[in-house]
Scaffold this motif. Structure first.
Motif, PDB file in Angstrom:
ATOM      1  N   ASP A  25       0.819  -1.209   0.000  1.00  0.00           N
ATOM      2  CA  ASP A  25       0.000   0.000   0.000  1.00  0.00           C
ATOM      3  C   ASP A  25       0.859   1.268   0.000  1.00  0.00           C
ATOM      4  O   ASP A  25       0.597   2.191  -0.771  1.00  0.00           O
ATOM      5  CB  ASP A  25      -0.951  -0.006   1.202  1.00  0.00           C
ATOM      6  N   ILE A  26       1.889   1.309   0.834  1.00  0.00           N
ATOM      7  CA  ILE A  26       2.711   2.525   0.865  1.00  0.00           C
ATOM      8  C   ILE A  26       3.528   2.642  -0.419  1.00  0.00           C
ATOM      9  O   ILE A  26       3.741   3.750  -0.922  1.00  0.00           O
ATOM     10  CB  ILE A  26       3.597   2.603   2.132  1.00  0.00           C
ATOM     11  N   SER A  27       3.946   1.506  -0.981  1.00  0.00           N
ATOM     12  CA  SER A  27       4.643   1.547  -2.275  1.00  0.00           C
ATOM     13  C   SER A  27       3.723   2.091  -3.357  1.00  0.00           C
ATOM     14  O   SER A  27       4.137   2.928  -4.173  1.00  0.00           O
ATOM     15  CB  SER A  27       5.130   0.150  -2.664  1.00  0.00           C
ATOM     16  N   ALA A  28       2.483   1.635  -3.362  1.00  0.00           N
ATOM     17  CA  ALA A  28       1.520   2.134  -4.345  1.00  0.00           C
ATOM     18  C   ALA A  28       1.277   3.629  -4.163  1.00  0.00           C
ATOM     19  O   ALA A  28       1.179   4.369  -5.140  1.00  0.00           O
ATOM     20  CB  ALA A  28       0.201   1.363  -4.236  1.00  0.00           C
ATOM     21  N   ALA A  29       1.196   4.078  -2.911  1.00  0.00           N
ATOM     22  CA  ALA A  29       0.985   5.503  -2.651  1.00  0.00           C
ATOM     23  C   ALA A  29       2.151   6.330  -3.186  1.00  0.00           C
ATOM     24  O   ALA A  29       1.943   7.397  -3.777  1.00  0.00           O
ATOM     25  CB  ALA A  29       0.802   5.753  -1.154  1.00  0.00           C
ATOM     26  N   ILE A  30       3.354   5.830  -3.002  1.00  0.00           N
ATOM     27  CA  ILE A  30       4.528   6.560  -3.483  1.00  0.00           C
ATOM     28  C   ILE A  30       4.583   6.534  -5.010  1.00  0.00           C
ATOM     29  O   ILE A  30       4.807   7.558  -5.655  1.00  0.00           O
ATOM     30  CB  ILE A  30       5.811   5.981  -2.843  1.00  0.00           C
TER      31      ILE A  30
END
Length: 156
Positions: A25-30
């Motif tokens: 999720d945080i990778s996708a957000a970045i």
């Protein structure tokens, strides 16, 4: 399986699911916000605690955002794993359940958690704007958590 072994299995499953979903999720957000530095994406998470001051805190507030993100993902995973342990059908039908759970997590975060926080983020203005974050929550949160539950706890 003893109660202790069962508890350890559930805790390990929730930890793995939370770490996997948190990383995705945080990778996708970045990745979906490449127009801003990763630090700013992480600071936006810390904005839930600190409001606009999060953006003035440099890397310390970015790290707070990252830690907060993973803590929240762990809570989300614990909720699903507890439900999946109690209701084996959630594991048996992991794919549609994972899709529904991803949507439910997006709805809860967008319309409950973020508005109750100090964040200045606002809900999407229309359906088209919401599609990308909903898809991310399905692919990066709901499905991975449901998959880990089925994989580690069995199909039921």
């Amino acid at each position: 399986m003893t109660d202790v072994a069962s508890t350890v299995t559930l805790a390990r499953t929730a930890l793995y699911a939370g770490l996997l979903a948190g990383a995705l999720d945080i990778s996708a957000a970045i990745i979906t916000n490449l127009q801003v530095p990763a630090r700013v994406v992480l600071q936006s998470v810390a904005g839930g605690w600190l409001g606009p001051a999060a953006y003035r805190g440099g890397w310390p507030t970015a790290w707070l955002g990252l830690a907060s993100h993973f803590a929240l993902m762990l809570v989300i995973a614990v909720i699903f794993i507890a439900a999946a342990a109690a209701f084996p059908a959630l594991r048996r039908f992991w794919f549609p359940v994972g899709v529904a759970f991803g949507v439910a997590v997006w709805l809860a975060m967008t319309f409950l958690v973020v508005p109750m926080s100090a964040s200045t983020l606002t809900p999407p203005a229309d359906l088209m704007t919401a599609l990308k974050p909903v898809a991310v929550h399905i692919l990066a949160v709901g499905l991975p958590i449901a998959w880990v539950a089925r994989r580690m706890l069995g199909a039921g």
